[in-house]
Design a protein around this motif. Structure first.
Motif, PDB file in Angstrom:
ATOM      1  N   SER A   1      -8.198  -2.504   2.700  1.00 13.93           N
ATOM      2  CA  SER A   1      -9.530  -2.333   3.314  1.00 13.93           C
ATOM      3  C   SER A   1     -10.136  -3.672   3.681  1.00 13.93           C
ATOM      4  O   SER A   1     -10.759  -3.823   4.750  1.00 13.93           O
ATOM      5  CB  SER A   1     -10.443  -1.575   2.342  1.00 13.93           C
TER       6      SER A   1
ATOM      7  N   PRO B   1      -2.393   2.232 -12.262  1.00  9.37           N
ATOM      8  CA  PRO B   1      -3.639   2.562 -11.546  1.00  9.37           C
ATOM      9  C   PRO B   1      -4.432   1.330 -11.114  1.00  9.37           C
ATOM     10  O   PRO B   1      -4.936   1.277 -10.000  1.00  9.37           O
ATOM     11  CB  PRO B   1      -4.410   3.396 -12.569  1.00  9.37           C
ATOM     12  N   ALA B   2      -4.529   0.335 -11.945  1.00  6.21           N
ATOM     13  CA  ALA B   2      -5.295  -0.861 -11.558  1.00  6.21           C
ATOM     14  C   ALA B   2      -4.624  -1.593 -10.417  1.00  6.21           C
ATOM     15  O   ALA B   2      -5.282  -2.060  -9.470  1.00  6.21           O
ATOM     16  CB  ALA B   2      -5.444  -1.794 -12.767  1.00  6.21           C
ATOM     17  N   THR B   3      -3.306  -1.694 -10.438  1.00  8.15           N
ATOM     18  CA  THR B   3      -2.581  -2.369  -9.351  1.00  8.15           C
ATOM     19  C   THR B   3      -2.672  -1.557  -8.076  1.00  8.15           C
ATOM     20  O   THR B   3      -2.799  -2.115  -6.976  1.00  8.15           O
ATOM     21  CB  THR B   3      -1.129  -2.579  -9.767  1.00  8.15           C
ATOM     22  N   ALA B   4      -2.579  -0.238  -8.192  1.00 11.42           N
ATOM     23  CA  ALA B   4      -2.688   0.622  -7.005  1.00 11.42           C
ATOM     24  C   ALA B   4      -4.067   0.474  -6.362  1.00 11.42           C
ATOM     25  O   ALA B   4      -4.191   0.418  -5.138  1.00 11.42           O
ATOM     26  CB  ALA B   4      -2.423   2.076  -7.388  1.00 11.42           C
ATOM     27  N   ARG B   5      -5.122   0.399  -7.205  1.00 13.36           N
ATOM     28  CA  ARG B   5      -6.479   0.205  -6.662  1.00 13.36           C
ATOM     29  C   ARG B   5      -6.608  -1.142  -5.985  1.00 13.36           C
ATOM     30  O   ARG B   5      -7.255  -1.266  -4.938  1.00 13.36           O
ATOM     31  CB  ARG B   5      -7.490   0.316  -7.805  1.00 13.36           C
ATOM     32  N   SER B   6      -5.976  -2.129  -6.522  1.00 12.45           N
ATOM     33  CA  SER B   6      -5.995  -3.450  -5.894  1.00 12.45           C
ATOM     34  C   SER B   6      -5.314  -3.419  -4.544  1.00 12.45           C
ATOM     35  O   SER B   6      -5.748  -4.089  -3.589  1.00 12.45           O
ATOM     36  CB  SER B   6      -5.315  -4.475  -6.813  1.00 12.45           C
TER      37      SER B   6
ATOM     38  N   GLU C   1      -5.224  -0.865  -2.514  1.00 11.20           N
ATOM     39  CA  GLU C   1      -6.156  -0.200  -1.588  1.00 11.20           C
ATOM     40  C   GLU C   1      -7.275  -1.155  -1.163  1.00 11.20           C
ATOM     41  O   GLU C   1      -7.657  -1.212   0.018  1.00 11.20           O
ATOM     42  CB  GLU C   1      -6.728   1.040  -2.257  1.00 11.20           C
ATOM     43  N   LEU C   2      -7.813  -1.906  -2.103  1.00 12.41           N
ATOM     44  CA  LEU C   2      -8.864  -2.874  -1.750  1.00 12.41           C
ATOM     45  C   LEU C   2      -8.334  -3.959  -0.832  1.00 12.41           C
ATOM     46  O   LEU C   2      -9.028  -4.419   0.082  1.00 12.41           O
ATOM     47  CB  LEU C   2      -9.429  -3.501  -3.034  1.00 12.41           C
TER      48      LEU C   2
ATOM     49  N   ARG D   1       2.129   1.987  -3.543  1.00 12.16           N
ATOM     50  CA  ARG D   1       1.117   1.948  -4.592  1.00 12.16           C
ATOM     51  C   ARG D   1       1.288   3.070  -5.613  1.00 12.16           C
ATOM     52  O   ARG D   1       0.795   2.980  -6.749  1.00 12.16           O
ATOM     53  CB  ARG D   1      -0.283   2.009  -3.956  1.00 12.16           C
ATOM     54  N   SER D   2       2.031   4.139  -5.242  1.00 11.07           N
ATOM     55  CA  SER D   2       2.223   5.240  -6.182  1.00 11.07           C
ATOM     56  C   SER D   2       3.116   4.835  -7.358  1.00 11.07           C
ATOM     57  O   SER D   2       3.084   5.474  -8.408  1.00 11.07           O
ATOM     58  CB  SER D   2       2.815   6.451  -5.464  1.00 11.07           C
TER      59      SER D   2
ATOM     60  N   HIS E   1       0.825  -1.208   0.000  1.00  7.06           N
ATOM     61  CA  HIS E   1       0.000   0.000   0.000  1.00  7.06           C
ATOM     62  C   HIS E   1       0.855   1.252   0.000  1.00  7.06           C
ATOM     63  O   HIS E   1       0.509   2.272  -0.636  1.00  7.06           O
ATOM     64  CB  HIS E   1      -0.935  -0.018   1.209  1.00  7.06           C
TER      65      HIS E   1
END
Length: 596
Positions: A366, A355-360, A362-363, A350-351, A347
């Protein structure tokens, strides 16, 4: 008027003294009366025996009245027939003697007996066979007596002849004497024999007007007392009463023995059932014989054995489930910690990802948070199931707990477009509670209210009971509400009113179940109310001291605004019905114009 006022004052003082005495008597008599009523309700043997005695007494009384009536009528009829036969024979003898006296007088050329002497001989001859069974009275038909219907006592008639210690004038009524004077037929009447000493006795009086030895009319009466009949009737009545009492007592004893044989096994079964309910599953009934009661005992013991087996199996299964949940929860902590560390690293970086890997990433973080919450709730549930939850109670002002929960949930409420409002009278709401557990309960209720409030305000109310026994906290939302019957199921584990609805706040589905267990651990109660489209309210009621049981909650379960809205709705419906029932009916033009 002073005496009237003093009398009123004295009456008021007397009534003032009487009323406390009545109240004291009522309080004194109330205790034994309640004890008797309680014994009557709880003792089936007493009710059966008492009912048997009452019904037996009623039956015996009715039979006794019928039998005594039949015996009395039979005795009277036998007495009447015997008396009538005796009297008719005596009247015939008197007529024959009068005829013989006339013939003898003619033959002796006028040398006949004096009338008085002849009457005396007739009465003595006719009464000689009576011997106290009956009396014979001869009266002249020219009696000087008061008019018929007069209250004056009749004067002793001239020419009265009687045998025995009776008063002839008082024993024969004027009505009967007048009837005998008017008609020569035989007359019969129930009367009273008056003796010389003043004693009276019921009797049957039979009279007839006859000619004497000189051809003059006189009255001859037979008086038959009911002495023997009364003795016989008294004997029958006494015998029936004694037999009836003995029969009632015997029936009561039989009912007591029979009911005892039935009630004793039932009472034994009740005691065994109470012991089984208390957890003593090895208790059994004692069985003797092969009758229906014995079969009942065998069935009861079989049921107890099956229950014991089932409960033991359920306890073992529950123990295995609790141990499984506890072991799994503990075993998952180590890999979860490792996954948590790896997820944090991913996490943070993630930068550098697409974008798709970074969103993964974050999910992943959570869902790990939710998984940790679920694991913590499972551990807490396993503690409650195992009975290992402990209460660390201390005097706490619940206002501080509510404010902490509200401050923590305000950002979530702002994101949903609503506000968190706290209502209370400002006075301290102090109770002996575990602050951590109560804060967890309130946080769960407030978060659920925000999630289901559909962006509307959430109101939290606090109140303390006036009697100092209970405090209450109510969380009110104005969202989708609850359908009928859902208020009881809302505390079930993993239950959802709408299974298709997704959790937007990351709940685990165990929050309300844990909240209910926390409330029970405090000795309190968590309840829910709701209506479709009208929102819902959850009320937490807690005792002020540990170990106490609150009798009533300081806050109503149904909100005041809901009751007011329902009252307004009912008033509007009544008004609409009144308008539709007015002049012109439902289809009147004026009414239709107002509705538009």
């Amino acid at each position: 008027m002073w005496w009237h006022g003093s009398r009123l004052l004295s009456e008021g003082a007397n009534s003032g003294r009487v009323q406390p005495a009545i109240r004291i008597f009522g309080r004194v008599a109330r205790g034994p009366l309640l004890s008797v009523m309680r014994l009557w309700r709880r003792n089936i043997q007493l009710r059966v025996v008492a009912s048997t005695l009452l019904l037996s007494m009623a039956v015996v009384l009715v039979l006794g009245v019928v039998v005594v009536g039949q015996v009395r009528n039979g005795l009277l009829e036998a007495k009447r027939q015997t008396a009538q036969s005796q009297a008719d024979g005596g009247f015939a003898v008197a007529e024959d003697l009068a005829a013989d006296a006339d013939e003898n007088a003619d033959a002796s050329a006028g040398q006949s007996l004096d009338t008085s002497t002849w009457l005396n001989s007739i009465v003595e001859q006719l009464a000689s066979g009576g011997q106290g069974v009956y009396y014979v009275v001869a009266l002249s038909s020219e009696l000087s007596r008061p008019p018929f219907g007069s209250d004056a006592s009749p004067a002793p008639p001239r020419g009265t002849r009687s045998i025995g210690d009776i008063q002839a004038a008082e024993s024969i009524s004027p009505e009967l004497r007048e009837a005998v004077d008017r008609h020569s037929a035989t007359h019969r009447q129930y009367g009273t024999v008056v003796r010389q000493n003043g004693e009276t006795e019921a009797a049957l009086v039979i009279g007839k007007r006859l000619p004497d030895n000189e051809g003059n009319q006189y009255q001859l009466y037979y008086l038959f007392p009911f002495t023997q009949e009364e003795k016989s009737l008294s004997l029958v009545t006494g015998t029936l009463a004694t037999a009836g009492l003995f029969l009632v007592a015997l029936l009561g004893a039989i009912a007591w023995l029979v009911v005892r044989q039935v009630v004793t096994p039932v009472r034994m079964a009740a005691r065994i059932a109470e012991r089984l309910a208390a957890g003593r599953l090895q208790e059994r009934m004692k069985i003797s014989g092969e009758d229906d009661i014995a079969r009942l005992g065998e069935s009861f013991n079989k049921m107890a054995r099956n229950l014991q087996t089932q409960i033991q199996q359920l306890e073992e299964l529950s123990r295995m489930q609790r141990r499984f949940v506890s072991d799994v929860s503990h075993e998952l902590r180590t890999p979860l910690t490792t996954v948590r560390m790896a997820a944090d690293l991913i996490h943070e970086a993630r930068s550098d990802f697409e974008p798709a890997t970074a969103r993964s990433a974050e999910l992943l973080l959570s869902q790990l948070d939710r998984f940790e919450s679920l694991l913590a709730d499972l551990l807490e549930i396993s503690r409650f199931d195992a009975g290992a939850a402990h209460l660390e109670a201390e005097p706490t002002d619940l206002r501080d707990v509510v404010h902490r929960v509200v401050e923590g949930a305000e950002p979530l409420a702002e994101r949903r477009g609503g506000r968190l409002l706290v209502r209370g009278d400002g006075s301290p709401v102090v109770a002996e509670v575990d602050p951590r557990r109560i804060e967890r309960v309130l946080r769960n209720l407030v978060v659920n209210a925000i999630e289901h409030g559909e962006g509307r305000d959430v109101v939290v109310r606090l109140a303390a009971g006036r009697d100092g026994q209970a405090v209450a906290i109510a969380v009110r939302d104005y969202g989708i509400g609850l359908k009928p019957g859902e208020a009881e199921r809302v505390f079930n584990r993993f239950w959802r009113a709408d299974p298709a609805r997704a959790r937007t706040t990351g709940g685990t589905g165990l929050g309300l179940s844990i909240a209910v267990e926390d409330a029970r651990l405090h000795g309190g109660l968590l309840e829910a109310w709701g209506e479709p489209g009208g929102g819902a309210q959850f009320r937490l009621t807690l005792p002020c001291t540990v170990g106490a049981t609150p009798r009533r909650s300081p806050l109503p379960l149904e909100p005041d605004d809901s009751r007011a809205r329902r009252a307004v709705r009912a008033g509007a419906v009544s008004a609409a019905r009144a308008v539709s029932a007015g002049p012109g009916g439902p289809g009147a033009p004026g009414v239709a114009g107002e509705e538009r």
